[in-house]
Design an enzyme around this catalytic site. Structure first.
Site, short mmCIF file in Angstrom:
data_model
loop_
_atom_site.label_atom_id
_atom_site.label_comp_id
_atom_site.label_asym_id
_atom_site.label_seq_id
_atom_site.Cartn_x
_atom_site.Cartn_y
_atom_site.Cartn_z
N GLU A 1 6.36 -0.45 -0.22
CA GLU A 1 6.67 0.98 -0.14
C GLU A 1 7.65 1.20 1.01
OE1 GLU A 1 4.00 5.06 -0.44
OE2 GLU A 1 3.23 3.38 0.74
N HIS B 1 6.20 -0.46 4.15
CA HIS B 1 4.74 -0.61 4.04
C HIS B 1 4.44 -1.76 3.09
CE1 HIS B 1 0.73 1.19 2.34
NE2 HIS B 1 0.51 0.16 3.14
#
Length: 734
Positions: free
Chosen positions: A476, A464
């Protein structure tokens, strides 16, 4: 072996070389200071030594700063932590003052030995404070070098004389960007700013410094503040010009920090008070304010999260123990804003990129994002035409999936739709090799379900990125239920290559970042529906250290995205869905076409150029402001606890496995009150018992979303803190 060595040449110039053992860049340790002190004493006492040059044995750098464990040792080795830190800092001042005075007669200011600093490159923190104590600073013409005092960025300020010397050298006004913003310059920029004295070709660095040392006269080595009649550039605090400077600086500091960052205020106090007394007294004042800051829990938390923990995560603190997974060629599917940004940072890191889109025009547009970025760098003299050509040559923009056959990592960044992503996954894996890792860039879709379309779920992972990719430092990484260690290591090594900070979380709805961001936004919108003054909501957030209020944040991320997420969440949760009151406001805004910044209309109003002009004046009409308004603290607690309780639940649920990732991810991902050190650090600052009590009060007034998590209740009962129970030291103790 020691970090500092000294050799004296035939001309009588003693060259002290700093070369920290086992480090790629010099870092000052307690022993290092002792070694430097001893060598300076030796050189000053040796009649054959005419002068000294302090330089580095590291190619392209002088020093990266101080080992912050020194400060912890000063604090922990004393029964009186404040006295321990103060005495330790004053000992550092004594070493640097010895360099500055260089054995001269204190009355006549004659007889001292010239001392020059020769910087091969980057000089940060103590790496600049030592040169500032020298009599002349030479730097190699190294465009990649950074020279500055960035301590304010991690919650402290330059405490080894840098604050006092740079403000007296440049004046408070000129010093403020360096001290209060942590601004770093390349060598030529540092010379223009007056921080250093000369920039010379790298191969002439030592010879230039030695030549100056040999011809320097007594007057050349007396600092302005040691001369009779010294006046601070720009004026001292009670000089008419200086008065205006300090009044303005105080207003600027409070405006920028909202009063929640102790280091900035302490720094300004040290400069202000120090400017009115003799230099040696000013150093004591600096040391006292530095001690004050180091004992403030906010500064300790910022140092831990933004320096120690961040560095640990970037070095692979939670990396699986598998072979090096350095990425040689990455395939990026989708050349939109996200894919183009990932291509840019990958190529900038020297990685070959295959950028795929359905249409060649779209792929070329994605590549042009890098070209535009490099053009801006060239205009700012941060890049060259040759560098631009080199970076662009690494990006192959195409529609041909066959070009992916040699990629060892795929990052899919197509539309947030399960079926679209599944189709792309199959199409990619039809041409890639069996060892290629497939990463999907998503902010909300479950990784475990997306992995069902893959040939091998063991090699499927979520990555992410935050937008814009080139500016946001957090990535992430999401481990699905079947994701293997090699895939995690590949993702971590890739993030390290592109010089970003990774956190690794387990798969769950919204992962970690969005799980905490969404309740923050929702709480703000919910208060609008309740009749809380919108300006109170926004300012309460900013006054507690959030970079954006929740209403501005939803405008920036787009209201229609919020509607889409709300609908998907309600579909998944059914009757358990808790945010109906939020949806009434959010959906009504969308129905009116107010989508946020993208439509130049949302909770805020915008002018014709898309610039925010203030809160929408009809907001209070549609959602009338109640006669009785909550107090500031109540609003702040609602906004903060909405976030931190989700962080605790993420830890309880096993989504987070390391609280360091929770703190660093919160600050870098959505700007959670950096002064606090992150959600878990903030809970440690206020204490688990107080936090649990506040949960009970908020639950009684506002509902079960503030219910105290069982883990927090247990810790409150036991008087535990998160870093005592879950921090790295706790792991070692166990």
């Amino acid at each position: 072996m020691t970090d500092f060595t000294m050799n004296t040449d035939a001309d009588g110039v003693a060259v002290i070389t700093w070369d920290t053992i086992g480090k790629s860049m010099n870092v000052m340790s307690q022993q290092g200071f002792a070694d430097l002190d001893a060598l300076v004493d030796q050189a000053l006492a040796d009649e054959a030594v005419k002068g000294i040059v302090i330089t580095s044995g590291k190619e392209g750098s002088f020093a990266g700063g101080m080992d912050l464990n020194i400060i912890a040792k000063m604090r922990d080795d004393s029964d009186d932590p404040a006295q321990g830190i103060f005495d330790g800092v004053m000992a550092m001042h004594a070493v640097l003052r010895k360099i500055e005075r260089a054995g001269m007669d204190p009355k006549t200011l004659k007889g001292g030995k010239p001392i020059a600093a020769a910087l091969p490159g980057t000089a940060l923190g103590i790496g600049l404070e030592i040169p500032l104590a020298c009599h002349r600073i030479f730097a190699a013409d190294n465009a990649k070098a950074k020279i500055g005092l960035p301590e304010i960025m991690v919650g402290i300020f330059p405490g080894a004389g840098g604050t006092t010397r740079i403000s007296r050298k440049l004046g408070a006004m000129a010093a403020s960007p360096l001290l209060l913003q942590g601004k770093m310059n390349d060598p030529k920029g540092a010379m223009r700013a007056g921080v250093i004295d000369e920039v010379v070709p790298a191969d002439e660095l030592l010879s230039a410094a030695k030549a100056w040392v040999l011809q320097a006269k007594d007057a050349d080595i007396v600092k302005p503040w040691d001369q009779k009649g010294y006046k601070m550039p720009g004026g001292a605090p009670y000089h008419p010009a200086g008065f205006m400077t300090f009044v303005g600086a105080s207003a600027m500091v409070n405006g920028n920090t909202m009063g929640v960052y102790p280091a900035a205020k302490a720094l300004l106090s040290a400069v202000y008070e120090g400017a009115m007394v003799p230099f040696d007294t000013a150093l004591k004042i600096e040391a006292r304010w530095f001690t004050n800051v180091l004992l403030n829990p906010s500064s300790s938390a910022m140092i831990r999260s933004l320096f120690i923990n961040k560095e640990a995560l970037e070095k692979g603190a939670n990396r699986p123990d598998v072979a090096d997974q350095k990425v040689k060629q990455v395939g990026i599917i989708g050349a939109g804003m996200m894919g183009a940004g990932i291509a840019l940072v990958s190529a900038m890191a020297g990685i070959k990129v295959v950028l795929i889109d359905a249409k060649q025009e779209a792929a070329d547009k994605g590549k042009s994002y890098t070209a535009d970025y490099m053009d801006k760098g060239i205009a700012r003299k941060k890049a060259t035409a040759e560098k631009k050509e080199q970076v662009l040559s690494l990006i192959n923009a195409t529609t041909d999936y066959a070009a992916l056959k040699d990629c060892d990592l795929i990052v899919e960044a197509v539309f947030e739709d399960m079926s679209v992503k599944a189709e792309v996954t199959k199409k990619v894996q039809a041409v890639t090799g069996p060892d290629c890792i497939f990463a999907t860039n998503t902010s909300t879709l479950p990784i475990t379900e997306l992995a069902e379309a893959a040939n091998d779920a063991d090699k499927f992972i979520g990555i992410h990125f935050f937008s814009p990719v080139d500016k946001m430092n957090l990535v992430e990484i999401i481990r699905g239920k079947a994701t293997g260690d090699v895939a995690v290591a590949k993702a971590l090594d890739f993030v390290r290559q592109i010089r970003k900070t990774p956190i690794v979380v387990n798969d769950a709805r919204f992962f970690y970042a969005n799980r905490c961001i969404i309740p923050y936004i929702n709480e703000g919108i919910r208060m609008v529906a309740e009749g809380v003054e919108p300006a109170l909501i926004e300012n309460a957030a900013k006054l507690v250290g959030m970079p954006l209020g929740p209403l501005q944040l939803v405008d920036e991320t787009s209201i229609d995205l919020g509607v889409k997420i709300a609908k998907a969440t309600k579909l998944a949760m059914g009757d358990a869905y808790p945010d109906g009151a939020v949806d009434e406001v959010l959906f009504a805004m969308a129905d009116q076409g107010r989508m946020g910044r993208k439509s130049a209309s949302g909770f805020y109003a915008y002018d014709d150029k898309g610039k925010r002009t203030g809160l929408w004046d009809q907001l209070a009409v549609q959602y009338p402001v109640a006669d009785e308004q909550p107090d500031l603290t109540t609003v702040q607690h609602r906004l903060l606890f909405a976030q931190v309780l989700e962080a605790v639940r993420a830890l309880e649920d096993g989504v987070l496995t390391d609280i360091r990732e929770g703190d660093v991810g919160a600050i870098l991902g959505w700007g959670f009150a950096p002064w606090s050190g992150g959600p878990f650090s903030w809970l440690d600052i206020i204490g688990a018992p107080y936090a649990a009590d506040q949960c009970d009060q908020l639950t009684e007034k506002f509902g079960d979303r503030f219910a105290c998590p069982a883990l927090l209740r247990e810790m409150a009962d036991k008087g535990q803190s998160f870093y005592e129970r879950f921090g790295p030291k706790a792991d070692k103790a166990a």
